[in-house]
Design an enzyme around this catalytic site. Structure first.
Site, PDB file in Angstrom:
ATOM      1  N   ARG A 302      -5.370  -8.332   2.280  1.00  0.00           N
ATOM      2  CA  ARG A 302      -4.697  -7.086   1.920  1.00  0.00           C
ATOM      3  C   ARG A 302      -3.903  -7.212   0.620  1.00  0.00           C
ATOM      4  O   ARG A 302      -3.966  -6.330  -0.248  1.00  0.00           O
ATOM      5  CB  ARG A 302      -3.744  -6.714   3.063  1.00  0.00           C
ATOM      6  N   CYS A 370     -13.111  16.073  13.358  1.00  0.00           N
ATOM      7  CA  CYS A 370     -12.801  16.805  14.577  1.00  0.00           C
ATOM      8  C   CYS A 370     -11.973  15.984  15.563  1.00  0.00           C
ATOM      9  O   CYS A 370     -12.448  15.629  16.654  1.00  0.00           O
ATOM     10  CB  CYS A 370     -14.095  17.278  15.220  1.00  0.00           C
ATOM     11  N   TYR A 399      -8.933  -2.607   3.933  1.00  0.00           N
ATOM     12  CA  TYR A 399      -9.271  -2.229   5.308  1.00  0.00           C
ATOM     13  C   TYR A 399      -9.620  -0.754   5.496  1.00  0.00           C
ATOM     14  O   TYR A 399      -9.973  -0.368   6.598  1.00  0.00           O
ATOM     15  CB  TYR A 399      -8.157  -2.637   6.290  1.00  0.00           C
TER      16      TYR A 399
END
Ligand code: LLP
Length: 441
Positions: A302, A370, A399
């Site tokens: 990260r 949705c 990620y």
């Protein structure tokens, strides 16, 4: 292009190369994001090459200045494609892979296999064969079952792989429960009480070469203490193994997990701060236990790639529920970034075509998928927004891309690499043909 020096504070979470044009457009890597979306459509992911390279160098410098024998391995699960593998290779970092797919990408970028570490809690026989065939630098063994399987494969192939054992030091990490991994009982790694037997087994196994110990205690770690405690636990264990079995710890791999800022208010230790605490503890503890100093390996994912990435969306419907909420809907959401829905991760947003506006109003950015949980950013103050505006969400390099899905039969977005005014498409948008071609009638 005339660029304004204004606005972006030093602590900005946007990519390092970010500026704003006189017209108020967000500029990344010298490229106007509004022109990029006109050319490539939305949602669009931008990667700033300068930020990626700067982060690679920051890690290498911060650690090797304090501890010369450090190797920095990029954790490719944070995001990998051929172009990025090439940049990581050029910067001289290694690669942490966890699957056949990641090995295939590394090979396609001609990544030196003696810089690749193979992780995973359930490596298949095919993957282990692949690792051995390619002479991957280290296989990080996750269980007794894997150790036994690997020994058989290695014997059959007549090649002795270098292995490490992944331990769970049992240290508490204050992060989201889905991304903490160092606790006893984790699906990853070997608890200390079972590790003694495995060290003995691995040392006695002629087809394996045990070079060291590994731990990875979690991700998005915002303090140094869990690293320091884990170093203590694992070095105590190494000293015990030395006494009992004559085990020499040649290499200690402390995993990744270094936190980054997702919002401007967050306070996160810088890389030198992590490096100082980790190296100091490693040296002191080795001296205390009379152990020789091992090679140190770190695996940031990260912290190398997150800040380099920005997601660009086009604003569609705006729904004002008076006195309750104003929703601004965009043409992406949980299919391209599931992190807010999965971990409740906070993000910020900017109006990329209106960066100079001071007036603000409180809105919530909704994705188009949705699910009620498909909310990208809750309650954020943004300049007044209208249909067609371009919304930029920063810190999307890590990620988001690897966790993307085709939910609602949506297409995975394109990725553009930008640098010094040049842009390069490094992944094109999927097509409906590609999706429907996998279906059989
Ligand atoms: N090494 C190992 C063995 C790992 O499992 C990981 C991440 C890393 C290094 C790199 O950790 P980093 O420096 O990136 O924190 N999907 C989650 C994060 C999962 C992390 C998995 N392992 C998220 O989006 O927050």
């Amino acid at each position: 292009m005339i660029l304004l020096k204004v606005m972006l504070s030093k602590k900005s979470i946007l990519p390092i190369s970010t500026t704003v044009s006189k017209r108020g457009h967000l500029i990344i890597g010298g490229c106007d994001t509004i022109e990029l979306v006109a050319e490539y459509g939305t949602p669009l992911y931008i990667l700033d090459e300068f930020t990626v390279r700067s982060k690679c160098r920051e890690f290498k410098i911060a650690f090797s200045q304090r501890y010369a024998d450090t190797t920095v391995i990029y954790a490719s699960k944070a995001f990998l494609n051929k172009a990025l593998a090439n940049i990581i290779k050029e910067e001289g970092l290694g690669l942490d892979v966890v699957s056949a797919g990641e090995i295939i990408i590394a090979k396609s970028a001609d990544f030196p296999m003696d810089m690749v570490y193979h992780h995973g809690n359930n490596k298949s026989i095919e993957e282990l064969n692949m690792a051995i065939k390619n002479h991957i630098s280290r296989i990080v063994v996750d269980s007794q079952d894997e150790l036994e399987m690997l020994a058989l494969i290695a014997e059959e192939k007549g090649y002795i792989p270098n292995i490490m054992l992944r331990l769970t030091p049992g240290v508490d990490v204050h992060t989201h429960e889905h991304i903490t991994t160092g606790f006893i009982g984790s699906k990853f790694g070997i608890p200390l009480f079972a590790a003694d037997e495995l060290v003995e087994k691995a040392m006695a196994e002629p087809s394996l070469n045990l070079v060291g110990l590994h731990f990875h205690i979690g991700s998005l770690i915002l303090e140094t203490q869990p690293y320091e405690e884990s170093i203590d636990v694992v070095l105590d264990f190494a000293a015990e193994m030395k006494q009992k079995h004559g085990f020499e710890l040649e290499e200690l791999n402390i995993g990744g997990g270094f936190g980054v800022r997702y919002t401007e208010e967050e306070i996160v230790p810088g890389v030198p701060f992590f490096a100082e605490a980790i190296v100091t503890r490693l040296i002191n503890k080795c001296h205390q236990l009379n152990l020789s100093l091992p090679a140190l390996t770190i695996e940031p994912g990260r912290a190398i790639i997150a800040q380099a990435g920005v997601a660009l969306y086009r604003v569609g419907g705006i729904k004002d529920i008076p006195g309750i909420k104003k929703y601004v809907s965009v043409d992406g959401g949980m299919a391209d970034n599931i992190r807010p829905a999965l971990y409740g991760s906070p993000y910020e947003a900017f109006v990329a075509n209106n960066m100079l506006e001071d007036k603000k109003e409180l809105v919530t950015i909704a994705g188009k998928f949705c699910e009620s949980g498909d909310i990208l950013v809750k309650d954020i103050n943004l300049p007044p927004i209208k249909r067609g505006d371009i919304l930029a969400v920063p810190v999307c390099g890590a990620y988001s891309l690897p966790l993307q899905s085709n939910y609602n039969v949506s297409l995975k977005p394109a990725i553009v690499l930008v640098n010094e005014g040049e842009r390069r498409l490094i992944r094109r948008r999927q097509t409906y043909d590609e999706l429907t071609n996998c279906d059989l009638l």
